[in-house]
Design an enzyme around this catalytic site. Structure first.
Site, PDB file in Angstrom:
ATOM      1  N   TYR A 133     -29.996  16.482  -0.674  1.00 18.05           N
ATOM      2  CA  TYR A 133     -28.844  17.378  -0.570  1.00 18.05           C
ATOM      3  C   TYR A 133     -29.107  18.571   0.344  1.00 18.05           C
ATOM      4  O   TYR A 133     -28.219  19.390   0.559  1.00 18.05           O
ATOM      5  CB  TYR A 133     -28.425  17.849  -1.960  1.00 18.05           C
ATOM      6  N   ASP A 241     -27.537  13.050  -9.935  1.00 15.16           N
ATOM      7  CA  ASP A 241     -26.115  12.964  -9.631  1.00 15.16           C
ATOM      8  C   ASP A 241     -25.553  11.627 -10.092  1.00 15.16           C
ATOM      9  O   ASP A 241     -24.472  11.548 -10.688  1.00 15.16           O
ATOM     10  CB  ASP A 241     -25.924  13.148  -8.119  1.00 15.16           C
ATOM     11  N   ASP A 245     -23.133  10.493 -13.974  1.00 13.59           N
ATOM     12  CA  ASP A 245     -21.828   9.847 -14.008  1.00 13.59           C
ATOM     13  C   ASP A 245     -21.853   8.664 -14.982  1.00 13.59           C
ATOM     14  O   ASP A 245     -20.897   8.439 -15.738  1.00 13.59           O
ATOM     15  CB  ASP A 245     -21.422   9.370 -12.610  1.00 13.59           C
TER      16      ASP A 245
END
Length: 352
Positions: A133, A241, A245
């Protein structure tokens, strides 16, 4: 003294769910003061400003915590405003620990057969300021048959050690006995070899905590087959990340998921996990419970544990009585869910 909260509703459903969270905190008589900031796609399209020059320094200096809604708008296809507000907030304020509790409130919300609330109750600790990121890399010979694209995965000893240590400290502070580290060190031998070495060194300092390891693909399988085995999971930015989810699906979807972006001892930021969901915006359809639970998480972080616990209890009652939005089996709108939870808190307060 009242805690000072900076509020950044952002875009899309962020505005609606943050309004719901503020309404619930008000009903809980929480000793907080809110200051609103219009950092959003609307502001960016109006004057080209995402964050004022001293914006992050001001947040860190003048506020106890930050509550963010969601960022992302199809009118800004580059998503530059979301990057400069949300990602830069994490990076420039050094909010290195992304903390995502995964707690199932009712069996009806979990897609897995035979799974009860006691079976899904763990926390993912995601490194928040390094990895893929960072935006390091580039493209060579773009648009040709020989095009090359490189994306760098940045892992520093300091960054890896502090997030692993945070996970062990979190386990101790929350009465957890197990910490699992997930990587892909059998492929990413250099970057995740660092994670392996540091994890082994740090775990030796916490003999009361059982430390273990899984490759991230095996972890995904086990999260579905046997989620009850997990207590605290620590991993890198991208894997965190992705697996959060998957974890959100175990608790009823992204609309139920809360998160904190934390640097101990500094002003930290809290946000619901879901995105801005432009198709749902302004339709009173978005599930506000993730934002409300995020607010409760923020209050607990600030030491307002009684207020946080009462809000969480009111959310649990809403779920159990189906006073929810349609995505989790209810029939209410965003505002109506917030009012029901607020009413539950008001009634409980009157009886105290």
């Amino acid at each position: 003294m009242a805690k000072k909260i900076a509020v950044v509703p952002g875009d899309g459903i962020g505005k609606e769910v943050i309004a719901a969270a503020l309404r619930v905190m008000q009903a809980a008589n929480t000793p907080v003061e809110f200051t609103h900031f219009d950092w959003s796609a609307e502001r960016y399209l109006k004057d080209g400003i995402t964050v004022p020059a001293d914006g992050f320094a001001m947040l860190g200096r003048d506020f106890d915590a930050i509550l963010v809604g969601a960022l992302g708008d199809p009118r800004v296809p580059s998503n530059i405003h979301a990057k400069e507000i949300l990602l830069d907030m994490r990076f420039k304020m050094d909010l290195y620990a992304n903390v995502r509790p995964v707690k199932l409130l009712d069996a009806s919300l979990c897609p897995l057969k035979g799974v009860e609330p006691k079976d899904v109750d763990f926390t993912v600790i995601r490194e928040n300021t390094e990895g893929l990121y960072c935006g390091m890399g580039g493209v060579f010979k773009q648009g040709t048959a020989d095009e090359i694209a490189v994306q760098e995965d940045l892992n520093t000893r300091k960054g890896v050690e502090r997030i692993i240590r945070y996970a062990f400290d979190y386990a101790r502070q929350h009465g957890r006995k197990k910490v699992l580290m997930a990587d892909k060190s059998n492929v990413m031998t250099y970057a995740h070899g660092l994670w392996q070495r540091v994890f082994k060194e740090v775990e030796a300092e916490y003999p009361d905590i059982a430390a273990s390891h899984m490759y991230v693909d095996a972890l995904c399988l086990q999260m579905v087959r046997e989620p009850r085995q997990f207590e605290v999971i620590v991993t890198n930015n991208m894997f965190g990340d992705i697996i959060t989810d998957l974890a959100a699906a175990l608790q009823g979807g992204l609309g139920m998921a809360a998160s904190g972006n934390i640097h101990p001892g500094r002003t930290s930021m809290f946000e619901p996990v879901h995105g801005s969901a432009p198709p749902l915006a302004r339709k009173n359809l978005a599930n506000p419970l993730g934002a409300i639970l995020t607010a409760a998480m923020m209050l607990a972080h600030l030491g307002l544990n009684d207020h946080a616990a009462r809000i969480e209890a009111a959310v649990l009652a809403a779920v159990q009585q189906k006073k929810t939005t349609t995505d989790i089996g209810g029939s209410l709108g965003t505002k109506e869910v917030a009012e029901w939870v607020a009413g539950k808190l008001t009634a409980a307060g009157a009886g105290r």
